[in-house]
Design an enzyme around this catalytic site. Structure first.
Site, PDB file in Angstrom:
ATOM      1  N   CYS A   1       0.818  -1.219   0.000  1.00 38.43           N
ATOM      2  CA  CYS A   1       0.000   0.000   0.000  1.00 38.43           C
ATOM      3  C   CYS A   1       0.849   1.265   0.000  1.00 38.43           C
ATOM      4  O   CYS A   1       1.482   1.566  -1.007  1.00 38.43           O
ATOM      5  CB  CYS A   1      -1.013  -0.034   1.131  1.00 38.43           C
TER       6      CYS A   1
ATOM      7  N   HIS B   1      -3.633  -5.416   2.055  1.00 37.21           N
ATOM      8  CA  HIS B   1      -3.350  -5.551   3.479  1.00 37.21           C
ATOM      9  C   HIS B   1      -4.031  -6.824   3.932  1.00 37.21           C
ATOM     10  O   HIS B   1      -4.541  -7.583   3.165  1.00 37.21           O
ATOM     11  CB  HIS B   1      -3.980  -4.412   4.283  1.00 37.21           C
TER      12      HIS B   1
END
Ligand code: GLN
Length: 244
Positions: A98, A199
């Protein structure tokens, strides 16, 4: 005699770039190594700390809020960029999740401001005024011409990441948003440099990918199988949540 296998990991900014407890990825690598008798060494490199490109097999950069990401980006460019380029050039793995993924590219643009990246891969990210791209996500991945497999996780990002013409995504979006919400591409992979928005954290939900990283980073051949009933259930649940 061959040296016993070991995985030497360098965690970049583990305190600041740890949104969604991305450090769970490190724990996953550690356990899966130790359960097999593979050595595991973890070094943290925070703000201001130099990194030795030859001393680690895998460099890991997790996700972060824009504020922390800004702080780390400036430090990354100043004190670690050259070492990370050298590490990638000698075949070390670099995994960014991310916010960490975004920093592997050229820049992350937030309106008039630009957060610099380290340019390990040809991509750039811009924060959009549109909705954040949030939700469970599943992508199809084919690593090195092998079997097609699924990575499942959770994404939450304002940035839209555009890959340069010569770059390949890590996978194809099955469910969720991925790099831009419309390109069908998720993440990036250039040899040992891998970025993804997943994630979850990524590795506890995708034990097969943790093992792929361990094999690749250590040069260990086949890995001893583990009792993965819990890991398989976590993967199945993550896929179910994403609808894939
Ligand atoms: N700050 C970045 C974004 O919103 C990355 C967020 C994250 O790491 N979850 O795009």
């Amino acid at each position: 005699m061959a040296e016993p296998a070991r995985l030497r990991v360098c965690a970049l900014y583990p305190d600041l770039m740890n949104i969604y407890a991305d450090r769970g990825n490190l724990l996953m690598l550690e356990r899966r190594c130790r359960w097999r008798g593979i050595g595991f060494e973890l070094t943290a490199a925070g703000l201001g700390a130099p990194v030795d490109p030859g001393a680690h097999d895998l460099f890991y950069l997790g996700g972060g809020q824009d504020r922390d990401q800004r702080l780390c980006a400036l430090d990354l460019v100043e004190t670690k960029r050259d070492a990370l380029h050298a590490a990638a050039a000698r075949g070390a793995l670099v995994l960014g999740v991310c916010g960490g993924y975004q920093l592997l590219g050229h820049r992350y643009a937030l309106g008039d401001e630009e957060i610099p990246g380290i340019g390990l891969v040809d991509l750039e990210t811009a924060r959009s005024d549109g909705p954040r791209l949030i939700g469970n996500v599943a992508i199809e991945v084919q690593l090195d011409g092998g079997e097609r497999r699924v990575l499942a996780g959770f994404e939450n990002h304002a940035g839209r990441t555009h890959l340069g013409a010569g770059e390949a995504p890590l996978g194809r979006v099955l469910r969720g948003h991925g790099n831009t919400g419309s390109s069908g591409a998720e993440g990036v992979r250039r040899d040992g440099v891998i970025g993804t928005y997943l994630h979850g954290p990524l590795l506890p939900k995708n034990a097969w990918f943790a093992d792929w990283l361990i094999r690749r980073a250590t040069g260990a051949g086949e890995l001893e199988p583990l009792d993965d009933r819990l890991e398989d259930a976590a993967h199945a649940e993550a896929r179910r949540a994403a609808g894939a």
